[in-house]
Write an enzyme that holds these catalytic residues in place. Structure first.
Site, PDB file in Angstrom:
ATOM      1  N   ASP A  70      -1.353  -0.254  12.535  1.00  0.00           N
ATOM      2  CA  ASP A  70      -0.046  -0.065  11.918  1.00  0.00           C
ATOM      3  C   ASP A  70       0.629   1.151  12.535  1.00  0.00           C
ATOM      4  O   ASP A  70       0.354   1.502  13.683  1.00  0.00           O
ATOM      5  CB  ASP A  70      -0.218   0.080  10.402  1.00  0.00           C
ATOM      6  CG  ASP A  70       0.920  -0.536   9.624  1.00  0.00           C
ATOM      7  OD1 ASP A  70       2.032   0.014   9.679  1.00  0.00           O
ATOM      8  OD2 ASP A  70       0.703  -1.552   8.957  1.00  0.00           O
ATOM      9  N   ASP A  79      -4.313  10.319  -2.597  1.00  0.00           N
ATOM     10  CA  ASP A  79      -4.957   9.072  -2.993  1.00  0.00           C
ATOM     11  C   ASP A  79      -5.815   8.483  -1.871  1.00  0.00           C
ATOM     12  O   ASP A  79      -6.481   7.459  -2.072  1.00  0.00           O
ATOM     13  CB  ASP A  79      -3.916   8.031  -3.414  1.00  0.00           C
ATOM     14  CG  ASP A  79      -3.195   8.430  -4.686  1.00  0.00           C
ATOM     15  OD1 ASP A  79      -3.734   9.262  -5.438  1.00  0.00           O
ATOM     16  OD2 ASP A  79      -2.085   7.913  -4.925  1.00  0.00           O
ATOM     17  N   HIS A 105       4.664   3.124   6.872  1.00  0.00           N
ATOM     18  CA  HIS A 105       4.165   1.768   6.608  1.00  0.00           C
ATOM     19  C   HIS A 105       2.644   1.724   6.619  1.00  0.00           C
ATOM     20  O   HIS A 105       2.012   1.073   5.776  1.00  0.00           O
ATOM     21  CB  HIS A 105       4.750   0.806   7.650  1.00  0.00           C
ATOM     22  CG  HIS A 105       4.504  -0.637   7.348  1.00  0.00           C
ATOM     23  ND1 HIS A 105       3.429  -1.326   7.850  1.00  0.00           N
ATOM     24  CD2 HIS A 105       5.200  -1.519   6.582  1.00  0.00           C
ATOM     25  CE1 HIS A 105       3.470  -2.582   7.423  1.00  0.00           C
ATOM     26  NE2 HIS A 105       4.526  -2.719   6.651  1.00  0.00           N
ATOM     27  N   VAL A 126      -2.422   5.776  -6.771  1.00  0.00           N
ATOM     28  CA  VAL A 126      -2.666   4.396  -6.349  1.00  0.00           C
ATOM     29  C   VAL A 126      -4.162   4.125  -6.235  1.00  0.00           C
ATOM     30  O   VAL A 126      -4.908   4.920  -5.668  1.00  0.00           O
ATOM     31  CB  VAL A 126      -1.984   4.113  -4.992  1.00  0.00           C
ATOM     32  CG1 VAL A 126      -2.424   2.772  -4.427  1.00  0.00           C
ATOM     33  CG2 VAL A 126      -0.481   4.152  -5.148  1.00  0.00           C
ATOM     34  N   ALA A 224      -0.939 -13.918  12.996  1.00  0.00           N
ATOM     35  CA  ALA A 224      -1.431 -14.677  11.843  1.00  0.00           C
ATOM     36  C   ALA A 224      -1.733 -16.127  12.183  1.00  0.00           C
ATOM     37  O   ALA A 224      -2.649 -16.720  11.613  1.00  0.00           O
ATOM     38  CB  ALA A 224      -0.399 -14.607  10.713  1.00  0.00           C
ATOM     39  N   VAL A 229      -7.717 -16.244  12.474  1.00  0.00           N
ATOM     40  CA  VAL A 229      -7.043 -15.171  11.732  1.00  0.00           C
ATOM     41  C   VAL A 229      -6.621 -15.705  10.360  1.00  0.00           C
ATOM     42  O   VAL A 229      -6.096 -16.816  10.249  1.00  0.00           O
ATOM     43  CB  VAL A 229      -5.816 -14.649  12.502  1.00  0.00           C
ATOM     44  CG1 VAL A 229      -5.128 -13.543  11.713  1.00  0.00           C
ATOM     45  CG2 VAL A 229      -6.223 -14.154  13.873  1.00  0.00           C
ATOM     46  N   SER A 276       3.588  -8.118   4.299  1.00  0.00           N
ATOM     47  CA  SER A 276       2.759  -6.959   4.644  1.00  0.00           C
ATOM     48  C   SER A 276       1.880  -6.559   3.473  1.00  0.00           C
ATOM     49  O   SER A 276       0.657  -6.369   3.606  1.00  0.00           O
ATOM     50  CB  SER A 276       3.642  -5.770   5.022  1.00  0.00           C
ATOM     51  OG  SER A 276       4.100  -5.846   6.327  1.00  0.00           O
TER      52      SER A 276
END
Length: 434
Positions: A70, A79, A105, A126, A224, A229, A276
């Site tokens: 990413d 977190d 991101h 989180v 994907a 995958v 995502s």
């Protein structure tokens, strides 16, 4: 009450092959300390949908490592602190010297996978699906507002950063690779890297893409849609296909992808929508499976995820939602059933995953025969089709005429025989037929 959130677009393309981050819209909550009911409470619906409480009675992901390919992960977020290993930045040279990456991101996705919260009992902040798992951060994209974004998209030297990132992750102990990214076409190196990862037992999870609004079907997004995958679609709050989520026959399953809260750099919190986020959640479930069953092959992990999904279509499969919505507890139960199997090829004659397809056994790639492309002349096909239709019509007409003539000839013969029979005369006695 906090001030209203600031909304920002976060659709982030990459390199000449148009790699795109599949976050659509994200809103940032005010930075600084947040009460547990603000952050953890906002996660409650997603966590309940995934049934993580039941899954955590089996495992919380300890021992699993998830590579996040990413924009980079902030390892100091409270977190995530202690859970992040920072790998290479494969985008080096795109940003001007001295410009630090934003890592928005990537931090967001990492928190959904392995966020462990903070504060007393880690009840604040989180919590990810696999809070005891580790994250390996490999930077392969830039945020769209970074200064080097244009150069990164236009220079060929960055074309295969994803392939390089996959190989790095595999060689540095990744059990799962999360790719919350999407593009139109894969490169040859990416195909080879994915084969290599699967051959090493690494599970690959990628976003199905966010271009489905207004489309009945498609498009296909990569990586994907590559074989092996796990392609993840986004579900809305009602657990139906989100309007933006791509719909195609390679979608395996779905996860919540609307109003999903996660962490951002600098101890911020973000809420957004996209495939995502759904992908990161599925990667977290895959990490739970690999933590409990580290030798389970990628094919069996995918099978456990798909066969245990909830909200399954009445037809069994739907191109928009795949086999249904991921469920962590059920996936672990199914994985326990499958754990005694070994679904991977091995031994003499098996294709070396690090060689081109068709290279055969050994170390020297065999030359691949050229692909035979069949080009069909649509004009000729139409002409021949029309001729065939006319010929068929003529044959049917001829048969009808023949039947008519035969019937007419039979009728004439019967009339002629009737005329030749003598009329009975008066006084004759007719005998009844015996």
């Amino acid at each position: 009450m906090p001030p209203p959130p600031r909304v920002r677009a976060a659709v982030l393309p990459l390199v000449p092959v148009l790699l795109v981050l599949v976050v659509l819209v994200m809103a940032v909550l005010p930075a600084g300390p947040a009460r547990a009911d603000q952050v953890r409470g906002s996660q409650r619906q997603v966590l309940r949908t995934l049934d993580v409480d039941a899954a955590w009675r089996v495992t919380r992901g300890a021992g699993a490592r998830v590579a996040v390919l990413d924009s980079g992960v902030d390892p100091r977020h409270h977190d995530l602190v202690g859970s992040v290993v920072t790998g290479p930045d494969l985008t080096v040279g795109a940003n001007p010297r001295g410009v630090a990456p934003r890592r928005l991101h990537g931090t967001y996705m990492a928190s959904l996978i392995a966020g462990h919260g903070h504060g007393p009992g880690r009840s604040d902040g989180v919590i990810g699906v696999a809070p005891a798992a580790k994250v390996l951060s490999v930077r392969v994209i830039l945020e769209d507002d970074e200064r080097g974004f244009h150069d990164f998209n236009s220079e060929a030297r960055y074309e295969n950063v994803v392939a390089r990132g996959i190989r790095y992750a595999v060689n540095h102990g990744a059990d799962v690779i999360n790719m919350s990214i999407s593009k139109d076409q894969p490169t040859t190196q990416e195909r080879a890297a994915i084969r290599y990862a699967i051959s090493k037992g690494v599970v690959l999870v990628a976003a199905a893409g966010n271009d489905g609004a207004g489309r009945k079907d498609g498009p296909y997004s990569y990586p994907a849609s590559l074989p092996g995958v796990i392609s993840v679609a986004a579900a809305d709050r009602g657990m139906h296909k989100a309007s933006f989520s791509n719909r195609n026959s390679l979608v395996l399953l779905a996860a919540p992808g609307v109003d999903v809260l996660g962490a951002g750099p600098g101890d911020q919190y973000w809420v957004g929508r996209g495939t995502s986020q759904a992908t990161a959640l599925v990667s977290g479930v895959a990490a739970l499976i690999k933590a409990k069953y580290p030798r389970m092959s990628p094919a069996l992990v995918a099978q456990a995820l798909a066969t245990s999904a909830t909200r399954r279509s009445s037809r069994g499969y739907d191109p928009g939602m795949g086999f249904g919505v991921v469920n962590a507890a059920r996936a672990l139960t199914e994985a326990a059933r499958l754990a005694r199997h070994r679904h991977i090829a091995a031994g003499p004659g098996v294709q070396d995953a690090d060689l081109p397809m068709g290279a055969g056994v050994g170390t020297t790639p065999a030359p691949l025969a050229p692909v035979q492309v069949v080009r069909r002349d649509t004009g000729t096909v139409t002409l021949y089709g029309a001729v065939a239709l006319v010929a068929t019509a003529c044959a049917v007409a001829s048969l009808a005429v023949m039947v008519l003539l035969v019937r007419r000839a039979r009728r004439r013969r019967e009339d002629r025989e009737h005329e030749e029979m003598p009329e009975p005369q008066a006084g004759w006695r007719q005998r009844a037929p015996t």
